[in-house]
Design an enzyme around this catalytic site. Structure first.
Site, PDB file in Angstrom:
ATOM      1  N   TYR A   1      -1.890  -0.120  10.631  1.00  0.00           N
ATOM      2  CA  TYR A   1      -2.086  -0.408   9.366  1.00  0.00           C
ATOM      3  C   TYR A   1      -0.725  -0.003   8.311  1.00  0.00           C
ATOM      4  CZ  TYR A   1      -3.690  -0.744   4.624  1.00  0.00           C
ATOM      5  OH  TYR A   1      -3.600  -1.311   3.462  1.00  0.00           O
TER       6      TYR A   1
ATOM      7  N   SER B   1       0.951  -1.284  -0.029  1.00  0.00           N
ATOM      8  CA  SER B   1       0.115  -0.066   0.065  1.00  0.00           C
ATOM      9  C   SER B   1       1.101   1.224   0.034  1.00  0.00           C
ATOM     10  CB  SER B   1      -0.956  -0.050   1.143  1.00  0.00           C
ATOM     11  OG  SER B   1      -1.492   1.396   1.374  1.00  0.00           O
TER      12      SER B   1
HETATM   13  P1  NDP Z   1     -11.872  -5.764   0.324  1.00  0.00           P
HETATM   14  O1  NDP Z   1     -12.128  -5.501   1.756  1.00  0.00           O
HETATM   15  O2  NDP Z   1     -12.687  -5.392  -0.759  1.00  0.00           O
HETATM   16  O3  NDP Z   1     -10.971  -7.345   0.022  1.00  0.00           O
HETATM   17  C1  NDP Z   1     -10.092  -7.772   1.001  1.00  0.00           C
HETATM   18  C2  NDP Z   1     -10.116  -9.430   0.668  1.00  0.00           C
HETATM   19  O4  NDP Z   1      -9.250  -9.856   1.629  1.00  0.00           O
HETATM   20  C3  NDP Z   1     -11.394  -9.867   0.752  1.00  0.00           C
HETATM   21  O5  NDP Z   1     -11.547 -10.913  -0.477  1.00  0.00           O
HETATM   22  C4  NDP Z   1     -11.527 -10.759   2.065  1.00  0.00           C
HETATM   23  O6  NDP Z   1     -12.308 -11.929   1.994  1.00  0.00           O
HETATM   24  C5  NDP Z   1      -9.846 -11.017   2.226  1.00  0.00           C
HETATM   25  N1  NDP Z   1      -9.334 -11.130   3.631  1.00  0.00           N
HETATM   26  C6  NDP Z   1      -9.438 -10.390   4.331  1.00  0.00           C
HETATM   27  N2  NDP Z   1      -9.024 -11.082   5.696  1.00  0.00           N
HETATM   28  C7  NDP Z   1      -8.879 -12.216   5.323  1.00  0.00           C
HETATM   29  C8  NDP Z   1      -8.314 -13.271   6.178  1.00  0.00           C
HETATM   30  N3  NDP Z   1      -8.075 -13.235   7.472  1.00  0.00           N
HETATM   31  N4  NDP Z   1      -8.272 -14.517   5.552  1.00  0.00           N
HETATM   32  C9  NDP Z   1      -8.474 -14.750   4.182  1.00  0.00           C
HETATM   33  N5  NDP Z   1      -9.106 -13.772   3.381  1.00  0.00           N
HETATM   34  C10 NDP Z   1      -9.134 -12.705   4.023  1.00  0.00           C
HETATM   35  O7  NDP Z   1     -10.294  -4.586   0.131  1.00  0.00           O
HETATM   36  P2  NDP Z   1      -9.522  -4.355  -1.040  1.00  0.00           P
HETATM   37  O8  NDP Z   1      -9.745  -5.287  -2.412  1.00  0.00           O
HETATM   38  O9  NDP Z   1      -9.270  -2.962  -1.169  1.00  0.00           O
HETATM   39  O10 NDP Z   1      -7.908  -5.075  -0.249  1.00  0.00           O
HETATM   40  C11 NDP Z   1      -7.265  -6.044  -1.085  1.00  0.00           C
HETATM   41  C12 NDP Z   1      -5.694  -5.579  -0.673  1.00  0.00           C
HETATM   42  O11 NDP Z   1      -5.506  -4.058  -1.051  1.00  0.00           O
HETATM   43  C13 NDP Z   1      -5.300  -5.370   0.770  1.00  0.00           C
HETATM   44  O12 NDP Z   1      -4.242  -6.062   1.134  1.00  0.00           O
HETATM   45  C14 NDP Z   1      -5.612  -4.079   1.328  1.00  0.00           C
HETATM   46  O13 NDP Z   1      -4.745  -3.940   2.482  1.00  0.00           O
HETATM   47  C15 NDP Z   1      -4.928  -3.754  -0.139  1.00  0.00           C
HETATM   48  N6  NDP Z   1      -4.843  -2.269  -0.304  1.00  0.00           N
HETATM   49  C16 NDP Z   1      -6.139  -1.659  -0.514  1.00  0.00           C
HETATM   50  C17 NDP Z   1      -6.174  -0.080  -0.747  1.00  0.00           C
HETATM   51  C18 NDP Z   1      -7.568   0.382  -1.030  1.00  0.00           C
HETATM   52  O14 NDP Z   1      -7.705   1.704  -1.063  1.00  0.00           O
HETATM   53  N7  NDP Z   1      -8.944  -0.206  -1.163  1.00  0.00           N
HETATM   54  C19 NDP Z   1      -5.045   0.835  -1.071  1.00  0.00           C
HETATM   55  C20 NDP Z   1      -3.810  -0.237  -0.824  1.00  0.00           C
HETATM   56  C21 NDP Z   1      -3.814  -1.278  -0.496  1.00  0.00           C
HETATM   57  P3  NDP Z   1     -13.249 -12.691   3.247  1.00  0.00           P
HETATM   58  O15 NDP Z   1     -13.731 -11.339   4.003  1.00  0.00           O
HETATM   59  O16 NDP Z   1     -14.108 -13.379   2.297  1.00  0.00           O
HETATM   60  O17 NDP Z   1     -12.136 -13.375   3.904  1.00  0.00           O
HETATM   61  C1  8X3 Z   2      -5.177   1.697   1.587  1.00  0.00           C
HETATM   62  C2  8X3 Z   2      -4.675   3.043   1.335  1.00  0.00           C
HETATM   63  O1  8X3 Z   2      -4.280   5.340   2.016  1.00  0.00           O
HETATM   64  O2  8X3 Z   2      -6.184   4.341   2.931  1.00  0.00           O
HETATM   65  O3  8X3 Z   2      -4.222   1.016   1.810  1.00  0.00           O
HETATM   66  O4  8X3 Z   2      -4.169   3.626   3.699  1.00  0.00           O
HETATM   67  S1  8X3 Z   2      -4.710   4.115   2.647  1.00  0.00           S
END
Ligand code: NDP
Ligand code: 8X3
Length: 255
Positions: A156, A143
């Protein structure tokens, strides 16, 4: 369409970036191993994509935080599923948004156990398979929060800074095994991320993206697909991707 019959393992494929990755790789004829904890969603996505694109999908429902559970599913892959070409370590979350002095232990554990230990658990199962196959590509979803800390981001940010560091170490350790290691570090992407960070508070989640056009899961998935389909001698080590309206973790061009 790039027809390869390669296999991609995507963790956290039930939503957001992971789900969008499942769609784009499916559209391009890759077979998929999809993971997540919500089995109903996992099965539905697997059924839809396998029918629409005539590919094979292995849906695995488990929690990446638990080593024994991860090992049970990923440590026992057999037949064609042992040949994993691309691992997308995407499962992750933010939980809570408080100054460090008000943070909750339960939130801290969730983030560290998922974002750091979960990534390690999955990698521990898959790396030996890639080493045996003398090739592979691991794509860790970090991220922008791992590059620069921001107010209330504390644990985080720390968990994603760990992913940033770990990605660089993994690249060195796996160099002699012909395994590419990439970090993708997105900025603000509108997925279920903020809803989960704010524990179901829809207003608070919506406010994060007020007044500008955020990234969508699909935007990141397109870039991951590009990174994953470069020629064998080319690797992108690290990419930070933001909406045009985001300069860093603090400065946004909100209308
Ligand atoms: P979502 O919440 O839409 O998706 C997160 C996914 O992670 C879900 O499919 C969830 O599935 C899975 N997950 C969470 N915890 C677990 C667990 N303990 N075991 C297995 N699966 C898990 O968020 P994003 O798509 O945005 O996030 C995806 C990645 O991108 C993350 O690592 C996030 O930190 C990163 N990210 C996101 C940003 C944003 O602004 N959205 C920016 C930067 C990075 P389920 O609940 O079914 O287990
Ligand atoms: C998710 C992006 O800027 O909210 O990783 O931390 S931010």
């Amino acid at each position: 369409m790039i027809n390869t019959r390669k296999t991609v393992l995507i963790t956290g494929a039930t939503s957001g970036i992971g789900r969008a990755c499942a769609e784009i790789f499916a559209q391009n004829g890759f077979d998929l191993i999809l993971t997540g904890r919500r089995n109903d969603r996992l099965k539905k996505i697997a059924a839809e994509l396998s029918t629409a694109f005539n590919i094979e999908i292995l849906p695995l429902c488990f929690d990446v935080r638990h080593w024994k559970e991860t090992e049970k599913y990923l440590g026992t892959l057999s037949g064609k599923w042992k040949k994993i070409d691309i691992l997308i370590n995407n499962a992750g979350l933010a939980s809570g948004f408080s100054p460090i002095q008000d943070g909750e232990i339960d939130d801290w554990n969730k983030m560290i156990d998922t974002n750091l230990k979960g990534l390690l658990h999955v990698s521990k199962c898959i790396i030996p398979l890639m080493i045996a196959g003398r090739q592979g590509h691991i794509i860790n979803i970090g991220s922008i929060a791992g590059k620069e800390a921001y107010q209330n981001g504390n644990v985080y940010c720390a968990s994603k800074a760990a992913v940033d560091s770990l990605t660089r170490s993994m690249r060195i350790d796996l160099l002699n095994h012909n395994i590419k290691v990439t970090q993708i570090a997105p900025g603000a992407a509108e997925t279920e991320f903020s809803l989960i960070r704010f524990k179901g508070d829809k207003q608070a989640a919506k406010k994060v993206y007020d007044g500008f056009q955020p990234l969508k899961g699909r935007d990141i998935a397109r870039i991951i697909f590009f990174v994953a389909t470069l020629p064998p001698h080319v690797n992108i080590n690290d990419m930070v991707i933001t909406p045009t309206a985001q300069a860093n973790t603090v400065h946004f061009n909100r209308k």
